[in-house]
Each structure stands twice: as structure tokens, then as C-alpha cells.
Motif scaffolding. Structure first.
Motif, PDB file in Angstrom:
ATOM      1  N   LEU A 183       1.193  -1.250   0.228  1.00  0.00           N
ATOM      2  CA  LEU A 183       0.297  -0.132   0.218  1.00  0.00           C
ATOM      3  C   LEU A 183       1.292   1.404   0.022  1.00  0.00           C
ATOM      4  CD1 LEU A 183      -2.707  -1.598   2.683  1.00  0.00           C
ATOM      5  CD2 LEU A 183      -3.114  -1.047   0.266  1.00  0.00           C
ATOM      6  N   PRO A 184       0.458   2.670  -0.372  1.00  0.00           N
ATOM      7  CA  PRO A 184       0.772   3.580  -0.283  1.00  0.00           C
ATOM      8  C   PRO A 184       1.082   4.038   0.963  1.00  0.00           C
ATOM      9  CG  PRO A 184      -1.253   4.461  -0.969  1.00  0.00           C
ATOM     10  CD  PRO A 184      -0.620   2.965  -0.942  1.00  0.00           C
ATOM     11  N   GLU A 185       2.482   4.703   0.633  1.00  0.00           N
ATOM     12  CA  GLU A 185       2.409   5.779   1.736  1.00  0.00           C
ATOM     13  C   GLU A 185       1.316   6.643   3.057  1.00  0.00           C
ATOM     14  OE1 GLU A 185       6.113   6.859   4.891  1.00  0.00           O
ATOM     15  OE2 GLU A 185       5.493   5.501   3.193  1.00  0.00           O
ATOM     16  N   LEU A 186       0.954   6.647   2.441  1.00  0.00           N
ATOM     17  CA  LEU A 186      -0.205   7.270   3.201  1.00  0.00           C
ATOM     18  C   LEU A 186      -1.148   6.246   3.747  1.00  0.00           C
ATOM     19  CD1 LEU A 186      -2.156   9.330   3.585  1.00  0.00           C
ATOM     20  CD2 LEU A 186      -3.558   9.220   1.614  1.00  0.00           C
ATOM     21  N   PHE A 187      -1.225   5.158   3.561  1.00  0.00           N
ATOM     22  CA  PHE A 187      -1.452   4.224   4.799  1.00  0.00           C
ATOM     23  C   PHE A 187      -0.829   4.032   6.186  1.00  0.00           C
ATOM     24  CE2 PHE A 187      -1.393  -0.708   5.724  1.00  0.00           C
ATOM     25  CZ  PHE A 187      -2.505   0.011   6.521  1.00  0.00           C
ATOM     26  N   ARG A 188       0.407   3.701   5.454  1.00  0.00           N
ATOM     27  CA  ARG A 188       1.642   3.741   6.786  1.00  0.00           C
ATOM     28  C   ARG A 188       1.589   5.023   7.911  1.00  0.00           C
ATOM     29  NH1 ARG A 188       3.442   0.984   2.123  1.00  0.00           N
ATOM     30  NH2 ARG A 188       4.778   2.557   1.453  1.00  0.00           N
ATOM     31  N   VAL A 189       1.644   5.528   6.936  1.00  0.00           N
ATOM     32  CA  VAL A 189       1.861   6.924   8.358  1.00  0.00           C
ATOM     33  C   VAL A 189       0.324   7.036   9.077  1.00  0.00           C
ATOM     34  CG1 VAL A 189       1.590   9.005   7.711  1.00  0.00           C
ATOM     35  CG2 VAL A 189       2.839   8.084   6.197  1.00  0.00           C
ATOM     36  N   ALA A 190      -1.043   6.678   7.714  1.00  0.00           N
ATOM     37  CA  ALA A 190      -2.343   6.903   8.722  1.00  0.00           C
ATOM     38  C   ALA A 190      -2.256   5.596   9.647  1.00  0.00           C
ATOM     39  CB  ALA A 190      -3.260   7.050   8.021  1.00  0.00           C
ATOM     40  N   ASP A 191      -1.789   4.407   9.329  1.00  0.00           N
ATOM     41  CA  ASP A 191      -1.949   3.193  10.388  1.00  0.00           C
ATOM     42  C   ASP A 191      -0.512   3.382  11.702  1.00  0.00           C
ATOM     43  OD1 ASP A 191      -2.331  -0.113  10.911  1.00  0.00           O
ATOM     44  OD2 ASP A 191      -0.268   0.304  10.321  1.00  0.00           O
ATOM     45  N   ALA A 192       0.642   4.488  11.153  1.00  0.00           N
ATOM     46  CA  ALA A 192       1.320   4.221  12.206  1.00  0.00           C
ATOM     47  C   ALA A 192       0.600   5.299  13.515  1.00  0.00           C
ATOM     48  CB  ALA A 192       3.018   5.154  11.995  1.00  0.00           C
ATOM     49  N   ALA A 193       0.295   6.595  13.279  1.00  0.00           N
ATOM     50  CA  ALA A 193      -0.801   7.438  13.716  1.00  0.00           C
ATOM     51  C   ALA A 193      -2.244   6.740  14.645  1.00  0.00           C
ATOM     52  CB  ALA A 193      -1.201   8.481  12.511  1.00  0.00           C
ATOM     53  N   SER A 194      -2.398   5.586  13.676  1.00  0.00           N
ATOM     54  CA  SER A 194      -3.415   5.331  14.952  1.00  0.00           C
ATOM     55  C   SER A 194      -2.661   3.965  15.644  1.00  0.00           C
ATOM     56  CB  SER A 194      -4.625   4.410  13.915  1.00  0.00           C
ATOM     57  OG  SER A 194      -5.103   2.935  14.039  1.00  0.00           O
ATOM     58  N   LEU A 195      -1.685   3.757  15.822  1.00  0.00           N
ATOM     59  CA  LEU A 195      -1.657   2.779  16.169  1.00  0.00           C
ATOM     60  C   LEU A 195      -0.673   3.687  17.597  1.00  0.00           C
ATOM     61  CD1 LEU A 195       0.242   0.179  14.505  1.00  0.00           C
ATOM     62  CD2 LEU A 195      -1.301  -0.333  15.707  1.00  0.00           C
ATOM     63  N   GLU A 196       0.023   4.455  17.420  1.00  0.00           N
ATOM     64  CA  GLU A 196       0.387   5.513  18.246  1.00  0.00           C
ATOM     65  C   GLU A 196      -0.368   6.325  19.069  1.00  0.00           C
ATOM     66  OE1 GLU A 196       3.152   7.191  20.309  1.00  0.00           O
ATOM     67  OE2 GLU A 196       3.642   5.633  19.541  1.00  0.00           O
ATOM     68  N   GLY A 197      -1.591   6.482  18.866  1.00  0.00           N
ATOM     69  CA  GLY A 197      -2.600   7.280  19.118  1.00  0.00           C
ATOM     70  C   GLY A 197      -3.349   5.798  20.727  1.00  0.00           C
ATOM     71  N   GLN A 198      -2.972   4.587  19.472  1.00  0.00           N
ATOM     72  CA  GLN A 198      -4.471   3.946  20.679  1.00  0.00           C
ATOM     73  C   GLN A 198      -3.203   3.514  22.012  1.00  0.00           C
ATOM     74  OE1 GLN A 198      -3.777  -0.530  18.596  1.00  0.00           O
ATOM     75  NE2 GLN A 198      -5.751  -0.906  19.482  1.00  0.00           N
ATOM     76  N   ARG A 199      -1.558   3.251  21.656  1.00  0.00           N
ATOM     77  CA  ARG A 199      -0.617   3.000  22.620  1.00  0.00           C
ATOM     78  C   ARG A 199      -0.979   3.958  23.420  1.00  0.00           C
ATOM     79  NH1 ARG A 199       3.756   4.130  24.914  1.00  0.00           N
ATOM     80  NH2 ARG A 199       4.559   6.278  22.799  1.00  0.00           N
ATOM     81  N   LEU A 200      -1.065   4.896  23.297  1.00  0.00           N
ATOM     82  CA  LEU A 200      -1.098   6.511  24.188  1.00  0.00           C
ATOM     83  C   LEU A 200      -2.606   6.251  25.090  1.00  0.00           C
ATOM     84  CD1 LEU A 200       0.408  10.104  22.731  1.00  0.00           C
ATOM     85  CD2 LEU A 200       1.569   7.873  23.868  1.00  0.00           C
TER      86      LEU A 200
END
Length: 152
Positions: free
Chosen positions: A12-29
Motif C-alpha cells: 500500500l502507499p505511504e499514506l496508509f503506513r503514515v495513517a496506520d502508524a498514527a492510529s497505532l501510536e494513538g492507541q498505545r497512548l
């Protein structure tokens, strides 16, 4: 379906990875904040049931309860201000929308008709991805890579 027919996250494009990483960081916090909030609340409740006088009538557990409640208040204010659950949900929504758009492009589903030329389909994909970014709420998703179609 063989493995080479699957659309993996790495495809998938970089946009997916950036959004996924932001989601995972938000979930972790959010999970860490919630866990800490619960630990502080249980600690305060347990200490509130105990009384231990020392010195000039100071109650040590009561002082610790006050400090723990103050810590809980600070944590609660941080969670309200930082709002990691918003980043979690918004990032996840954007990541899933990009994944859906990419899948549709890959299989020439609506709105990517098989009759479109490769260049027109890619231009339409980039246009649709830009709309997703424009429609997405302001979150911690920061796109640095150009939008485009990956080789996969």
C-alpha cells in the motif's frame, strides 16, 4: 488465492503506513493512559481505606491519596488535551479508507473502470487519495511522501 495475489500492507502507499502508524501510536497512548488512570484510582481507593497516624497527627495514607488524586487529575487533563483516542480512530479510518481505495484500484472496481488508461486511472487514484486527506479530520497524520500508486 495465492500469496502473490494478496494486497499486503507493504504494497500500500505511504499514506496508509503514515495513517496506520498514527492510529497505532494513538492507541498505545490511550491504552497506557487508561491503564495508569485505573492503577491510580485503585491505589487511591485502597489507601483511603487505611489510616496511619504519625508525628503531629499527620495521616500518611491520606497524604498519599491526595498526591495520587492530583496525579490522576493531571493525567486526565493531559488525556483530554492530547486526545489520543481521536488520533487512534481518525488514523484508523484514514488507513482503512486508503486500503479500500487501493484495493479498488488494484481490481479495477468502481471508480476505476478497466476501460481507463493506466495514466488516467493513476491520476484518478491520486485525486481520490487527496480527497481522503482533505476530508480527514486534523490528526497526527502528516503525509511527507508524494501520493501515488505503488508497483504492487
Amino acid at each position: 488465492m495465492t500469496d502473490d495475489q494478496r494486497l499486503r500492507s507493504s504494497d500500500l502507499p505511504e499514506l496508509f503506513r503514515v495513517a496506520d502508524a498514527a492510529s497505532l501510536e494513538g492507541q498505545r497512548l490511550y491504552i497506557r493512559g487508561t491503564r495508569l488512570r485505573l492503577v491510580l484510582a485503585v491505589t487511591a481507593a485502597a489507601l483511603a481505606a487505611v489510616s496511619l497516624q504519625f508525628g503531629n497527627g499527620w495521616d500518611l495514607p491520606a497524604l498519599i491519596v491526595a498526591v495520587v488524586f492530583l496525579g490522576t487529575l493531571v493525567l486526565e487533563i493531559w488525556l483530554l488535551g492530547r486526545s489520543p483516542e481521536r488520533d487512534w480512530y481518525d488514523g484508523r479510518a484514514l488507513a482503512e479508507s486508503v486500503k479500500t481505495l487501493s484495493w479498488r484500484y488494484a481490481v479495477a472496481a468502481t471508480p476505476f473502470s478497466a476501460s481507463l488508461s493506466d495514466e488516467d486511472a493513476e491520476r484518478h487514484y491520486v485525486s481520490e487519495a487527496e480527497k481522503l486527506i482533505d476530508d480527514a479530520p486534523a490528526t497526527s497524520v502528516i503525509v511527507t511522501a508524494p501520493l501515488g500508486v505503488t508497483d504492487a
